[in-house]
Scaffold this motif. Structure first.
Motif, mmCIF file in Angstrom:
data_model
loop_
_atom_site.group_PDB
_atom_site.id
_atom_site.type_symbol
_atom_site.label_atom_id
_atom_site.label_comp_id
_atom_site.label_asym_id
_atom_site.label_seq_id
_atom_site.Cartn_x
_atom_site.Cartn_y
_atom_site.Cartn_z
ATOM 1 N N SER A 138 0.848 -1.195 0.000
ATOM 2 C CA SER A 138 0.000 0.000 0.000
ATOM 3 C C SER A 138 0.878 1.237 0.000
ATOM 4 O O SER A 138 1.977 1.243 0.563
ATOM 5 N N GLY A 142 -6.090 4.274 2.720
ATOM 6 C CA GLY A 142 -7.283 4.666 1.977
ATOM 7 C C GLY A 142 -6.900 5.258 0.635
ATOM 8 O O GLY A 142 -5.783 5.068 0.150
ATOM 9 N N CYS A 143 -7.847 5.948 0.008
ATOM 10 C CA CYS A 143 -7.581 6.536 -1.322
ATOM 11 C C CYS A 143 -8.544 7.695 -1.527
ATOM 12 O O CYS A 143 -9.707 7.608 -1.143
ATOM 13 N N THR A 152 -11.325 -0.093 -1.553
ATOM 14 C CA THR A 152 -10.462 0.918 -0.929
ATOM 15 C C THR A 152 -11.015 2.319 -1.199
ATOM 16 O O THR A 152 -10.913 3.213 -0.366
ATOM 17 N N MET A 197 -3.513 -0.523 -1.106
ATOM 18 C CA MET A 197 -4.359 0.650 -0.902
ATOM 19 C C MET A 197 -3.665 1.909 -1.422
ATOM 20 O O MET A 197 -2.480 2.108 -1.220
ATOM 21 N N LYS A 376 -9.080 -2.779 2.668
ATOM 22 C CA LYS A 376 -9.669 -1.632 3.343
ATOM 23 C C LYS A 376 -9.285 -1.765 4.804
ATOM 24 O O LYS A 376 -9.458 -2.812 5.397
ATOM 25 N N SER A 377 -8.730 -0.710 5.386
ATOM 26 C CA SER A 377 -8.218 -0.896 6.739
ATOM 27 C C SER A 377 -9.283 -0.648 7.788
ATOM 28 O O SER A 377 -10.350 -0.139 7.508
#
Ligand code: SAH
Ligand code: SF4
Length: 394
Positions: A138, A142-143, A152, A197, A376-377
């Motif tokens: 990653s 996120g993004c 994400t 990500m 996705k965290s």
């Protein structure tokens, strides 16, 4: 610019003597993940080294960190005991906390790493990809982009990762895979893909610094030809990516006309297909031996007709390209379905007949939610719970 900011760890005291309260100890500076320049900059003043000694000590510690993979200064056997103790007083070689480690039935390993409070990223090791196995890292938590098929993308950006945090993903995976020393013959980790990500070209300085460290021949030593950076199409940064990193380029194309790509990959509204493909034609170092990969996610009834396969071939004419067909990986609430296997094969057939290698990427690690676009965290869940808590209080 936080590129030079080391991650600090605070030492915790195990006992508390109320008569002699401890003096607050300074934070330990983490050397693991530093570039050569950063390493020299902290070692020289700490030990009062001249330029020649700084260079010598930097190389020595560099090899221990990235070639041998040691996590304790005590293991640096060609450094004097006195100096090792001096190092341990001020520095650490700590890894990020591994919050979760999952192993799929197909051997894929997914790690959730905590870089700091609320800063959690996933990275995934996929055996049997590339020469031996690929680590998908990653570049952001996120993004900011919102590709409609990507999990994400539903997570708001928390922040860019530092170069050290990108490198830390590689170190943590190498620890887990027992991949030390880096020059061992039977390496399982041979390739790095920036397909986790985030959008790497929105964090290019840190990504480039991380690639310098990962590819350094006296350290982790992964060839730049085995490092691939995937972008949704940040056209103005593509030339710089090639010049600064010599990494392989992958483009998340996913559609053959602007109307559909505007919807699936919204950055297309800013940099439409024609501009994107022009930047691919001009990508530094692209050649038949170093082809640009075009990723194309197969979405049932959306982008998977024979006509679109033919259009794809037409669009890529003149670009040294390979095409990677990715079966769509669903996630809870995702608005698409994956094309049928027969449809994917028919699509692949047209592309193959036009002379393009077009491997269909077998979905890996689906059972542990480690496949493309499923990362996705936990920070989002935390944010959601914070919101609920706040709502309950007010
Ligand atoms: N942001 C960069 C790199 C991370 S995404 C990019 O977009 O290229 C890595 C790859 O996974 C991209 O090709 C992306 O389009 C693809 N992907 C995202 N979500 C997916 C999903 N649900 N199923 C299959 N592939 C997906
Ligand atoms: Fe971001 Fe890439 Fe997902 Fe698009 S596909 S939202 S650019 S991570």
């Amino acid at each position: 610019m936080d590129l030079h900011r080391p991650i600090a760890y605070i030492r915790t005291m195990t006992t508390l003597d109320l008569n002699n309260p401890p003096a607050t100890e300074p934070a330990l500076i983490n050397l693991a993940g530093m570039t050569r320049g950063e390493l020299s900059a902290v070692l020289a003043p700490h030990f009062g080294l001249d330029a020649k000694k700084t260079k010598m000590r930097t190389s020595q510690i560099w090899r221990w960190m990235y070639q041998a993979g040691v996590r304790e200064f005590a293991e640096m056997s060609d450094i004097s005991k006195e100096m090792r103790e001096g190092l341990a007083e001020r520095f650490t070689l700590a890894r990020p906390e591994m919050v979760e480690r999952q192993v799929s039935t197909d051997g894929t390993r997914k790690y959730l790493l905590r870089m700091g409070p609320g800063i959690e990223v996933e990275c995934v090791f996929i055996p049997g990809v590339g020469r031996a196995g690929a680590l998908c890292v990653s570049s952001q938590v996120g993004c900011t982009l919102n590709c409609t098929f990507c999990h994400t993308g539903t997570q708001n950006l928390v922040r860019n990762l530092t170069a050290a945090e990108i490198i830390a993903q590689v170190l943590a995976a190498k620890d887990d895979l027992d991949e030390w020393p880096s020059d061992r013959e039977d390496r399982n980790l041979s390739n790095i893909v920036f397909m986790g990500m985030g959008e790497p070209l929105y964090n290019l300085d840190h990504v480039a610094a991380a690639i310098d460290v990962i590819s350094d021949g006296e350290g982790i030593s992964l060839s730049r030809r085995r490092i691939t950076v995937s972008t949704s199409g940040v056209v103005p940064q593509m030339e710089k990516l090639g010049n600064d990193t010599s990494a392989m380029l992958a483009i998340s194309l996913h559609a053959t006309n602007d109307a559909l790509r505007d919807e699936l990959v919204p950055i297309n509204r800013k940099y439409p297909i024609a501009e994107l493909l022009e930047a691919c034609r001009n990508y530094p170092g692209a050649s038949n031996a170093r082809r640009v990969t075009f990723e194309y996610v197969m979405l049932k009834g959306v982008n998977d007709t024979d006509e679109e396969a033919r259009e794809l071939v037409r669009l890529l004419k003149g670009i040294p390209a390979k095409i990677n067909l990715i079966p769509f990986n669903p996630w809870p609430g995702s608005p698409y379905e994956c094309s049928s296997w027969g449809r994917i094969e028919a699509f692949a057939d047209i592309v193959n007949r036009a002379g393009y290698a077009s491997p269909i990427r077998t979905p890996r690690g689906r059972d542990i939610f480690a496949a493309c676009g499923q990362l996705k965290s936990e920070s989002v869940k935390k944010r959601a719970s914070d919101i609920r808590r706040e709502a309950a209080i007010s």
